[in-house]
Design a protein around this motif. Sequence first.
Motif: not given
Length: 222
Positions: A2, A4, A109-110, A112, A194, A196, A214-215, A221
């Motif tokens: 995904k 980031i 995706g994430y 962060i 999504v 974090y 996280v990954l 989340h």
Amino acid sequence: MKNILFIAPPAAGKGTQSSLIEKEYHLPHISTGDLLRNASVEDSELGSYIREILSSGALVRDDIIYDLLKKRITEADCQQGYILDGFPRNVEQAEKYDEMLQELKQQLGYVIVLEIPENILAKRVTGRRICENCGAVYNLNTETEQPQQESTCDRCQGRLLQRNDDNIESFRHRYQVYMEKTKPLLDYYRQKGVLYVINGEGTVEEVHQRILAVLKGEAKHD
Ligand code: AMP
């Protein structure tokens, strides 16, 4: 993999952490700050506009960012995912980014977030030095991140330079812009499930491990 996306106040370490993930996951690292710093050296009206805004600590006009970013994320190396550092910086950019992703059939995706208190950031910002040759980042004010010699890169012997906007006045402005314009993005992404939020204090390695959790799907989340 995904995409980031890193969101953090100035000097929180998003560039350093992005570089570590880049090496480990073989994803390209896109920093809108770097894209702008490259564009700022051009001898043109656009180059001089960007230079002026960067040194003030304000945000560059959204349309300029969209052009630079879209060009970059449609390149071949971004098709398996990428790390985005420094974008979006406000809710308008986040909405525009959602549109871009839809159009390009890419996933968000994430997201962060690195959280660090302002007084620690202020100390980091004045100590930050970057190798003009290989881009390695050091910090004179953080014991674990100091170079062996104050102005020379440990890895390639390149010269260590200080960014034009890494002074306390520009930092205060950038931090204020972050709190007013960028921080509201946390709610925007929290609602999408999504987000974090990571504690950004500690050594580079400690923060890296929190991001890896996280990954690897080991963190919940926000
Ligand atoms: P950074 O390298 O992320 O700290 O960004 C350095 C500077 O580049 C910021 O203070 C802004 O002036 C500009 N900048 C970077 N990313 C953006 C963005 N997404 N939108 C507007 N300005 C940006």
